[in-house]
Design a protein around this motif. Structure first.
Motif, PDB file in Angstrom:
ATOM      1  N   VAL A 271       0.831  -1.203   0.000  1.00  0.00           N
ATOM      2  CA  VAL A 271       0.000   0.000   0.000  1.00  0.00           C
ATOM      3  C   VAL A 271       0.871   1.260   0.000  1.00  0.00           C
ATOM      4  O   VAL A 271       0.550   2.245  -0.660  1.00  0.00           O
ATOM      5  N   THR A 272       2.010   1.199   0.725  1.00  0.00           N
ATOM      6  CA  THR A 272       2.803   2.419   0.919  1.00  0.00           C
ATOM      7  C   THR A 272       4.082   2.475   0.096  1.00  0.00           C
ATOM      8  O   THR A 272       4.597   3.558  -0.157  1.00  0.00           O
ATOM      9  N   ARG A 273       4.629   1.279  -0.253  1.00  0.00           N
ATOM     10  CA  ARG A 273       5.938   1.195  -0.940  1.00  0.00           C
ATOM     11  C   ARG A 273       7.053   1.797  -0.096  1.00  0.00           C
ATOM     12  O   ARG A 273       8.077   2.229  -0.609  1.00  0.00           O
ATOM     13  N   GLU A 274       6.818   1.842   1.237  1.00  0.00           N
ATOM     14  CA  GLU A 274       7.836   2.414   2.117  1.00  0.00           C
ATOM     15  C   GLU A 274       8.403   1.338   3.043  1.00  0.00           C
ATOM     16  O   GLU A 274       7.988   0.195   2.992  1.00  0.00           O
ATOM     17  N   ASN A 275       9.404   1.700   3.867  1.00  0.00           N
ATOM     18  CA  ASN A 275      10.044   0.754   4.780  1.00  0.00           C
ATOM     19  C   ASN A 275       9.067   0.296   5.858  1.00  0.00           C
ATOM     20  O   ASN A 275       8.520   1.119   6.587  1.00  0.00           O
ATOM     21  N   VAL A 276       8.884  -1.012   5.960  1.00  0.00           N
ATOM     22  CA  VAL A 276       8.034  -1.575   7.005  1.00  0.00           C
ATOM     23  C   VAL A 276       8.927  -2.431   7.894  1.00  0.00           C
ATOM     24  O   VAL A 276       9.626  -3.325   7.411  1.00  0.00           O
TER      25      VAL A 276
ATOM     26  N   GLU B 271      12.627  -8.074  11.146  1.00  0.00           N
ATOM     27  CA  GLU B 271      12.105  -8.228   9.785  1.00  0.00           C
ATOM     28  C   GLU B 271      11.959  -6.859   9.157  1.00  0.00           C
ATOM     29  O   GLU B 271      11.726  -5.866   9.848  1.00  0.00           O
ATOM     30  N   LYS B 272      12.092  -6.807   7.845  1.00  0.00           N
ATOM     31  CA  LYS B 272      11.987  -5.531   7.135  1.00  0.00           C
ATOM     32  C   LYS B 272      11.517  -5.749   5.711  1.00  0.00           C
ATOM     33  O   LYS B 272      11.978  -6.663   5.038  1.00  0.00           O
ATOM     34  N   TYR B 273      10.579  -4.929   5.257  1.00  0.00           N
ATOM     35  CA  TYR B 273      10.200  -4.892   3.855  1.00  0.00           C
ATOM     36  C   TYR B 273      10.511  -3.502   3.334  1.00  0.00           C
ATOM     37  O   TYR B 273      10.230  -2.501   3.992  1.00  0.00           O
TER      38      TYR B 273
ATOM     39  N   ASP C   7       0.968  -9.898  22.704  1.00  0.00           N
ATOM     40  CA  ASP C   7       0.741 -11.345  22.670  1.00  0.00           C
ATOM     41  C   ASP C   7      -0.550 -11.678  23.416  1.00  0.00           C
ATOM     42  O   ASP C   7      -1.312 -10.781  23.801  1.00  0.00           O
ATOM     43  N   ALA C   8      -0.787 -12.974  23.624  1.00  0.00           N
ATOM     44  CA  ALA C   8      -2.058 -13.411  24.220  1.00  0.00           C
ATOM     45  C   ALA C   8      -2.267 -12.845  25.623  1.00  0.00           C
ATOM     46  O   ALA C   8      -3.404 -12.684  26.073  1.00  0.00           O
ATOM     47  N   ASN C   9      -1.167 -12.541  26.334  1.00  0.00           N
ATOM     48  CA  ASN C   9      -1.270 -11.972  27.692  1.00  0.00           C
ATOM     49  C   ASN C   9      -1.419 -10.456  27.686  1.00  0.00           C
ATOM     50  O   ASN C   9      -1.309  -9.831  28.743  1.00  0.00           O
ATOM     51  N   ARG C  10      -1.585  -9.868  26.509  1.00  0.00           N
ATOM     52  CA  ARG C  10      -1.620  -8.401  26.349  1.00  0.00           C
ATOM     53  C   ARG C  10      -0.306  -7.764  26.792  1.00  0.00           C
ATOM     54  O   ARG C  10      -0.279  -6.626  27.281  1.00  0.00           O
ATOM     55  N   THR C  11       0.783  -8.519  26.639  1.00  0.00           N
ATOM     56  CA  THR C  11       2.125  -7.968  26.846  1.00  0.00           C
ATOM     57  C   THR C  11       2.614  -7.458  25.494  1.00  0.00           C
ATOM     58  O   THR C  11       2.410  -8.126  24.482  1.00  0.00           O
ATOM     59  N   VAL C  12       3.217  -6.254  25.474  1.00  0.00           N
ATOM     60  CA  VAL C  12       3.785  -5.758  24.216  1.00  0.00           C
ATOM     61  C   VAL C  12       5.063  -6.547  23.932  1.00  0.00           C
ATOM     62  O   VAL C  12       6.005  -6.531  24.728  1.00  0.00           O
ATOM     63  N   VAL C  13       5.089  -7.276  22.827  1.00  0.00           N
ATOM     64  CA  VAL C  13       6.231  -8.127  22.510  1.00  0.00           C
ATOM     65  C   VAL C  13       7.026  -7.617  21.312  1.00  0.00           C
ATOM     66  O   VAL C  13       8.126  -8.092  21.042  1.00  0.00           O
ATOM     67  N   ALA C  14       6.466  -6.645  20.588  1.00  0.00           N
ATOM     68  CA  ALA C  14       7.149  -6.145  19.393  1.00  0.00           C
ATOM     69  C   ALA C  14       6.522  -4.824  18.973  1.00  0.00           C
ATOM     70  O   ALA C  14       5.525  -4.390  19.553  1.00  0.00           O
ATOM     71  N   ALA C  15       7.129  -4.191  17.985  1.00  0.00           N
ATOM     72  CA  ALA C  15       6.566  -2.973  17.419  1.00  0.00           C
ATOM     73  C   ALA C  15       6.606  -3.070  15.901  1.00  0.00           C
ATOM     74  O   ALA C  15       7.530  -3.655  15.332  1.00  0.00           O
ATOM     75  N   LEU C  16       5.598  -2.524  15.271  1.00  0.00           N
ATOM     76  CA  LEU C  16       5.546  -2.434  13.814  1.00  0.00           C
ATOM     77  C   LEU C  16       5.760  -0.974  13.454  1.00  0.00           C
ATOM     78  O   LEU C  16       5.124  -0.100  14.050  1.00  0.00           O
ATOM     79  N   SER C  17       6.670  -0.690  12.532  1.00  0.00           N
ATOM     80  CA  SER C  17       6.863   0.712  12.168  1.00  0.00           C
ATOM     81  C   SER C  17       6.939   0.889  10.660  1.00  0.00           C
ATOM     82  O   SER C  17       7.325  -0.011   9.922  1.00  0.00           O
ATOM     83  N   LEU C  18       6.534   2.079  10.249  1.00  0.00           N
ATOM     84  CA  LEU C  18       6.575   2.464   8.843  1.00  0.00           C
ATOM     85  C   LEU C  18       7.449   3.700   8.762  1.00  0.00           C
ATOM     86  O   LEU C  18       7.211   4.671   9.485  1.00  0.00           O
ATOM     87  N   VAL C  19       8.481   3.664   7.935  1.00  0.00           N
ATOM     88  CA  VAL C  19       9.368   4.820   7.793  1.00  0.00           C
ATOM     89  C   VAL C  19       9.281   5.321   6.360  1.00  0.00           C
ATOM     90  O   VAL C  19       9.490   4.561   5.419  1.00  0.00           O
ATOM     91  N   MET C  20       8.935   6.609   6.220  1.00  0.00           N
ATOM     92  CA  MET C  20       8.756   7.197   4.878  1.00  0.00           C
ATOM     93  C   MET C  20       9.424   8.567   4.829  1.00  0.00           C
ATOM     94  O   MET C  20       9.939   9.046   5.832  1.00  0.00           O
ATOM     95  N   ARG C  21       9.374   9.183   3.667  1.00  0.00           N
ATOM     96  CA  ARG C  21       9.910  10.545   3.534  1.00  0.00           C
ATOM     97  C   ARG C  21       9.071  11.512   4.365  1.00  0.00           C
ATOM     98  O   ARG C  21       7.837  11.476   4.281  1.00  0.00           O
TER      99      ARG C  21
END
Lengths: 262, 262
Positions: free
Chosen positions: A102-107, A121-123, A213-227
C-alpha cells in the motif's frame, strides 16, 4: 552493543568461554581473526583456537581459507527456531507485505533487546527512502518510532535507565532531554502509537504501533518509515495500527505467549 | 535431520556437550523439557541442567515459567550474522520481491545443508499456492526444484550419496529411480534450470535456477512454486533465471565469496 564487552570473569566456565567467542561477532565485525577473538574475549590464543575449532566442527563458526572466522549457517538455522523471531515473523510477514504494497515504504518489525531496538524483519523497495535499519541489527530506543513504542510499554526500571542514561543526538530533532522523552512516552501509551520526525535520519518520518501477545504484553513494534516531505503521521497512523492489531490478533492464538519467559 | 542423532562420543568436550543441547532443538521440536534434552543428547540430567542454565544465562536458550526450554533471541541475533544467510538474503531480497510482484507466487531462496535443501528466505502471499516450505526448515533434494539445482551442482560424492540413498516418494510423480534422477541432473546442468511437476506437492509446479558467487560456485538456488494448472516451466523459467542471474551478479561484488570456507 550489549555483547561487545569482554567477559573477564576469572571463574568463567568452558561453556561461557565458548559462548563469549560467539558473542565477539557483531554486525560491525562479522569476520574475525584468531588474534581479534582472543583480544575481544580475553581468552589466551591457544584456548580461543581450541574452542573456535570445536565451534567450527559443529558448524557454529566457519573458517575461511585465509584463517578468518565467521558465523556458520548452522547457528542461523538453530537461531531461526527462536519463537521471538520465527513465530513473530511468520505471523507478521503477510501484514507487513500488505502495508508495504500500500505504501511502498520501509516496514519494520522490531523487538526489545537489552536497552535497544532489534530489527527482526523488514520490507522495503526501490522507491522507499533509505534508512539505516537492517535485519539482525540494533538502534537506540529514544530516536526510533519502534524504539519509542517498545520503551513506552517496557518495565519502569528500563524506562528509568534509558531516560537517565546518555540520549545520543543524531539530528537537531532527536529528543535528548529526559523530561521531553518522558512526556513523549506518556503520549505513546495514550494514543497507542509513536511518531518520530527526523529524529534519527534527516528527511525520514516514522510511525509505529505496539504488537501484543495473548497476555496483552507488548512483545514487538511495527513501524513504517517514509519521507517526511511526503507523509503525515495522521494519514499513516491508522494503517500501521490496523496492521499491528492484525498481527496481535493472530499472535493471541499462539499456545505459548512470546513474552512468557521465566 | 542431520542434528537429530545424539552424539554419544565418550570423549565429548564440555563445548561439544553444550552445542549438542542447542542441536537438540529442531523445527519439529522447538520446545523441550529437561528430560527430553537429556534423552536426545545422551547427557545425564544434572549435566544437561547445568549446561542449559549457562545457555539461558547467555541468552542462547530461554526458559519458560513451566520449565520448558526454547531457543533464545540472542542466538538468532548472532546466527543472523552468518554470511550465507545475511549477505545472501540481503542481496537476494529485492530480486525475490520483484519476482513475487510479477507472479504473486511462492519465491524461495535455498541453500545446501548436509544432504538437504534449507530454505533461508521466502516470499508468498494470499494468492500463492500453499506449499510445505518454511524459512529455517529443510526438505529433500530430489523432490524440490531448488534441491535439484543444488544437487546438480554439488560435489560428485554428495550426488552419489543422494542417488544411491533412499529416495522418498511424496507423490506418484516423485523421482525415486537413481537413473531417472541422474538424467534429470544432467538436464539441469545443460539448461541452467530445474523443474519439478507435482513431485513434492500435488497441484504444485516449481522452476528453479542456480545462484553463483564470485568464484562461479553455486551457493544457492532461487525457485518459484506455483499451481501446476496455471503455470508452465517454459513461461516462468526465463523470469526465474533472470532474477537468479541478477542475484549472482550482485553477489560477485562481495569481497569474500560465500562458498569460500576452508
Amino acid at each position: 552493543m550489549g555483547n561487545e564487552s569482554p567477559d573477564k570473569t576469572p571463574g568463567r566456565s568452558v561453556t561461557g568461554k565458548a559462548l563469549s567467542i560467539l558473542g565477539a561477532f557483531t554486525p560491525a565485525r562479522p569476520e574475525l581473526r584468531l588474534v581479534e577473538i582472543s583480544r575481544i574475549t580475553g581468552l589466551p590464543e591457544p584456548t580461543a583456537h581450541r574452542l573456535a575449532g570445536e565451534l567450527v566442527a559443529w558448524g557454529a563458526l566457519e573458517r575461511l581459507r585465509d584463517g578468518t572466522y565467521r558465523i556458520g549457517l548452522r547457528l542461523w538455522e538453530v537461531g531461526s527456531l527462536s519463537p521471538r523471531s520465527r513465530t513473530l515473523r511468520e505471523i507478521a510477514r503477510p501484514f507487513m507485505q500488505d502495508l508495504y504494497e500500500v505504501t511502498r515504504e520501509n516496514v519494520h518489525l522490531a523487538v526489545l533487546r537489552d536497552s535497544q531496538v532489534l530489527y527482526v524483519e523488514k520490507y522495503f523497495g526501490p522507491r522507499s527512502i533509505r534508512v539505516p535499519t537492517h535485519i539482525g541489527e540494533r538502534l537506540p530506543l529514544h530516536s526510533t518510532g519502534a524504539g519509542k513504542v517498545l520503551l513506552a510499554f517496557s518495565p519502569p526500571a528500563l524506562q528509568d535507565r534509558v531516560l537517565h542514561g546518555a540520549l545520543r543526538r543524531f539530528t537537531p530533532a532527536t529528543i535528548v532531554m529526559p523530561g521531553t522523552l518522558s512526556r513523549a512516552l506518556v503520549n505513546v501509551r495514550r494514543t497507542g502509537m509513536a511518531t518520530c520526525v527526523e529524529e534519527l535520519t534527516m528527511g525520514a518520518l516514522s510511525v509505529a504501533a505496539p504488537i501484543y501477545d495473548a497476555n496483552r504484553t507488548v512483545v514487538a513494534a511495527l513501524s513504517l518509515v517514509m519521507r517526511s516531505s511526503g507523509g503525515h503521521p495522521d494519514r499513516m497512523g491508522p494503517a500501521v495500527r490496523t496492521a499491528a492489531q492484525g498481527i496481535s490478533r493472530e499472535l493471541a492464538r499462539c499456545p505459548v505467549p512470546l513474552g512468557g519467559t521465566a
